[in-house]
Design an enzyme around this catalytic site. Structure first.
Site, PDB file in Angstrom:
ATOM      1  N   GLY A  21       0.835  -1.205   0.000  1.00 61.63           N
ATOM      2  CA  GLY A  21       0.000   0.000   0.000  1.00 61.63           C
ATOM      3  C   GLY A  21       0.866   1.250   0.000  1.00 61.63           C
ATOM      4  N   ALA A  72      15.456  10.774  -1.093  1.00 62.87           N
ATOM      5  CA  ALA A  72      16.666  10.692  -0.261  1.00 62.87           C
ATOM      6  C   ALA A  72      17.587   9.573  -0.751  1.00 62.87           C
ATOM      7  CB  ALA A  72      16.274  10.455   1.199  1.00 62.87           C
ATOM      8  N   ARG A  87       1.262  -5.234  -5.300  1.00 59.94           N
ATOM      9  CA  ARG A  87       1.536  -6.428  -4.495  1.00 59.94           C
ATOM     10  C   ARG A  87       1.710  -7.553  -5.517  1.00 59.94           C
ATOM     11  NH1 ARG A  87      -2.776  -3.921  -1.161  1.00 59.94           N
ATOM     12  NH2 ARG A  87      -1.750  -3.124   0.712  1.00 59.94           N
ATOM     13  N   ASP A 135       5.617  -5.256   6.033  1.00 58.07           N
ATOM     14  CA  ASP A 135       6.162  -6.580   6.340  1.00 58.07           C
ATOM     15  C   ASP A 135       6.213  -7.513   5.130  1.00 58.07           C
ATOM     16  OD1 ASP A 135       6.778  -6.067   8.932  1.00 58.07           O
ATOM     17  OD2 ASP A 135       4.978  -6.983   9.791  1.00 58.07           O
ATOM     18  N   THR A 188       4.318   2.526   5.594  1.00 62.77           N
ATOM     19  CA  THR A 188       2.898   2.153   5.686  1.00 62.77           C
ATOM     20  C   THR A 188       2.196   3.100   6.646  1.00 62.77           C
ATOM     21  OG1 THR A 188       1.322   0.517   6.548  1.00 62.77           O
ATOM     22  CG2 THR A 188       3.553   0.353   7.382  1.00 62.77           C
ATOM     23  N   ILE A 189       0.969   3.434   6.326  1.00 61.93           N
ATOM     24  CA  ILE A 189       0.236   4.342   7.222  1.00 61.93           C
ATOM     25  C   ILE A 189      -0.137   3.659   8.544  1.00 61.93           C
ATOM     26  CG2 ILE A 189      -0.751   5.705   5.338  1.00 61.93           C
ATOM     27  CD1 ILE A 189      -3.480   4.252   6.024  1.00 61.93           C
ATOM     28  N   ASP A 190      -0.060   2.308   8.573  1.00 64.70           N
ATOM     29  CA  ASP A 190      -0.601   1.565   9.722  1.00 64.70           C
ATOM     30  C   ASP A 190       0.273   1.598  10.980  1.00 64.70           C
ATOM     31  OD1 ASP A 190      -2.588   0.828   7.940  1.00 64.70           O
ATOM     32  OD2 ASP A 190      -1.606  -1.056   7.412  1.00 64.70           O
ATOM     33  N   ASP A 192       2.329  -0.536  11.779  1.00 53.17           N
ATOM     34  CA  ASP A 192       2.225  -1.890  12.333  1.00 53.17           C
ATOM     35  C   ASP A 192       3.484  -2.724  12.097  1.00 53.17           C
ATOM     36  OD1 ASP A 192       1.973  -2.130   9.607  1.00 53.17           O
ATOM     37  OD2 ASP A 192       0.251  -3.469   9.656  1.00 53.17           O
ATOM     38  N   ARG A 232      -5.267  -1.840   9.062  1.00 48.73           N
ATOM     39  CA  ARG A 232      -5.195  -3.289   8.808  1.00 48.73           C
ATOM     40  C   ARG A 232      -5.491  -4.048  10.098  1.00 48.73           C
ATOM     41  NH1 ARG A 232      -3.137  -5.853   4.308  1.00 48.73           N
ATOM     42  NH2 ARG A 232      -1.982  -4.059   3.623  1.00 48.73           N
TER      43      ARG A 232
HETATM   44  O1  F6P Z   1      -1.516  -1.119   4.819  1.00 52.56           O
HETATM   45  C1  F6P Z   1      -2.151   0.053   4.438  1.00 52.56           C
HETATM   46  C2  F6P Z   1      -3.618  -0.181   4.218  1.00 52.56           C
HETATM   47  O2  F6P Z   1      -4.206   1.036   3.820  1.00 52.56           O
HETATM   48  C3  F6P Z   1      -4.368  -0.779   5.392  1.00 52.56           C
HETATM   49  O3  F6P Z   1      -4.696   0.170   6.382  1.00 52.56           O
HETATM   50  C4  F6P Z   1      -5.548  -1.389   4.709  1.00 52.56           C
HETATM   51  O4  F6P Z   1      -6.026  -2.484   5.454  1.00 52.56           O
HETATM   52  C5  F6P Z   1      -4.991  -1.849   3.398  1.00 52.56           C
HETATM   53  O5  F6P Z   1      -3.812  -1.122   3.172  1.00 52.56           O
HETATM   54  C6  F6P Z   1      -5.904  -1.659   2.221  1.00 52.56           C
HETATM   55  O6  F6P Z   1      -5.281  -2.207   1.106  1.00 52.56           O
HETATM   56  P1  F6P Z   1      -5.783  -1.987  -0.388  1.00 52.56           P
HETATM   57  O7  F6P Z   1      -5.277  -0.666  -0.851  1.00 52.56           O
HETATM   58  O8  F6P Z   1      -5.181  -3.109  -1.144  1.00 52.56           O
HETATM   59  O9  F6P Z   1      -7.277  -2.020  -0.371  1.00 52.56           O
END
Ligand code: F6P
Length: 320
Positions: free
Chosen positions: A12, A23, A73, A104, A126-128, A130, A172
């Site tokens: 994502g 950078a 992906r 990850d 990642t914005i999460d 996580d 996520r």
């Molecule tokens: O990992 C970033 C994220 O935006 C999660 O918060 C979310 O679950 C997922 O990606 C959504 O993925 P996609 O863009 O494939 O729908």
């Protein structure tokens, strides 16, 4: 001496990825390296979609959301054939190192490619937030500020109508965005999968606070809990308070990165090139105690990140 490296963004997208790419490109060029930008993550790598970058290729991108290298992906890259094909492409361009900006899943790919002789360094994008080995991931701050601004707008309209707003935020499997934006938007309740919750208790609290003069309510729901529509319906049924649900969705992933995202991305991108310059691969860059550090990829992937229960309790304690 490493002469040629590549950089890609994977998974994502996240605001600040462009700052990291900038950078990497600029610092590698300063060190006399040749740099290739790989388009669409591992998909582009397997399909040989690479472009040589110069200083100008990354001019003006620090302020742009999304990723100029595009992202994807790749299912094929998860196979042995896919990794071997990617290694072949890297070798055909003379790539002696690769910076992988993603989450990850992207780091697993980076570990595979490193094991096949192409040293890779992962940057947490990642914005999460996580990713366990780092207290901060590129994009987190921007996404939270976007979510907070949108919740402020929802609060305006629900205030005007004496309503309750149930807002689902991304993350996520993790509730980090939910707990922080819940506090920042003055939510009555934050529902994450990390903490127990009880809709009857929430409804009772709402009625009590309503009797004491409270006019509008915000309930934040983490994506990992989901069912915002259903939760809104139940809240309305249990309280009689008109309730609307909003799923903020992908809008949280866009927008110009904040100062924090631009600066952290720049520091991490710079650090990644320093590692590759020394021939060090199979590492993930992270932040610990505000300092930029690095970990073995497998070690990083085996770590876990605790949810901030204290923050959750503070939010609960002062909510009205
Ligand atoms: O990992 C970033 C994220 O935006 C999660 O918060 C979310 O679950 C997922 O990606 C959504 O993925 P996609 O863009 O494939 O729908």
């Amino acid at each position: 001496m490493i002469k040629t490296i590549g950089v890609l963004t994977s998974g994502g997208d996240a605001p600040g990825m462009n700052a990291a790419v900038r950078a990497v490109v600029r610092s590698a060029l300063k060190k006399g390296m040749t740099v290739y930008g790989v388009k669409r993550g591992y998909c582009g790598l397997i399909e040989d979609d690479l472009e040589q970058m110069d200083e100008l290729s990354v001019a003006g991108i620090i302020k742009q959301g999304g990723t100029m290298l595009y992202t994807a992906r790749s299912a094929e890259f998860r196979t042995e054939e896919g990794v071997l094909r990617a290694k072949e492409i890297c070798e055909s361009h003379g790539l002696e190192g690769l910076v992988v900006i993603g989450g990850d899943g992207s780091f697993r790919g980076a570990a595979d490619l490193s094991a096949h002789g192409i040293p890779c360094v992962g940057l947490p994008g990642t914005i999460d937030n996580d990713i366990a080995c780092t207290e901060y991931t590129i994009g987190y701050d921007t996404a939270m500020n976007t979510a907070m601004e949108l919740m402020d707008k929802l609060s305006d309209t629900s205030q005007s109508h004496y309503r309750c707003s149930v807002v689902e935020v991304m993350g996520r499997g993790a509730g980090f965005i939910a707990v922080n934006t819940g506090i920042a938007s003055g939510a009555l309740e934050i529902i994450t999968k990390e903490m127990p919750y009880d809709l009857d208790k929430i409804a009772k609290k709402m009625l009590e606070y309503k009797a004491r003069g409270k006019q509008n309510f915000i309930i934040v729901v983490a994506e990992s809990v989901g069912h915002a529509d259903e939760i809104a319906k139940l809240i309305q049924e249990k309280t009689g308070i008109e309730t609307r649900s909003t799923i903020l969705g992908h809008v949280q992933r866009g927008g110009s990165p904040t100062v924090r995202d631009r600066v952290v991305a720049t520091e991490m991108g710079y650090y990644a090139v320093e590692l590759l310059e020394q021939g060090i691969g199979n590492r993930v860059v992270g932040m610990q105690g505000g300092k930029i550090v690095d970990f073995d990829i497998q070690e990083a992937l085996s770590m876990s990140k605790p949810y901030d229960e204290r923050l959750h309790h503070i939010a609960e304690d002062i909510a009205f």
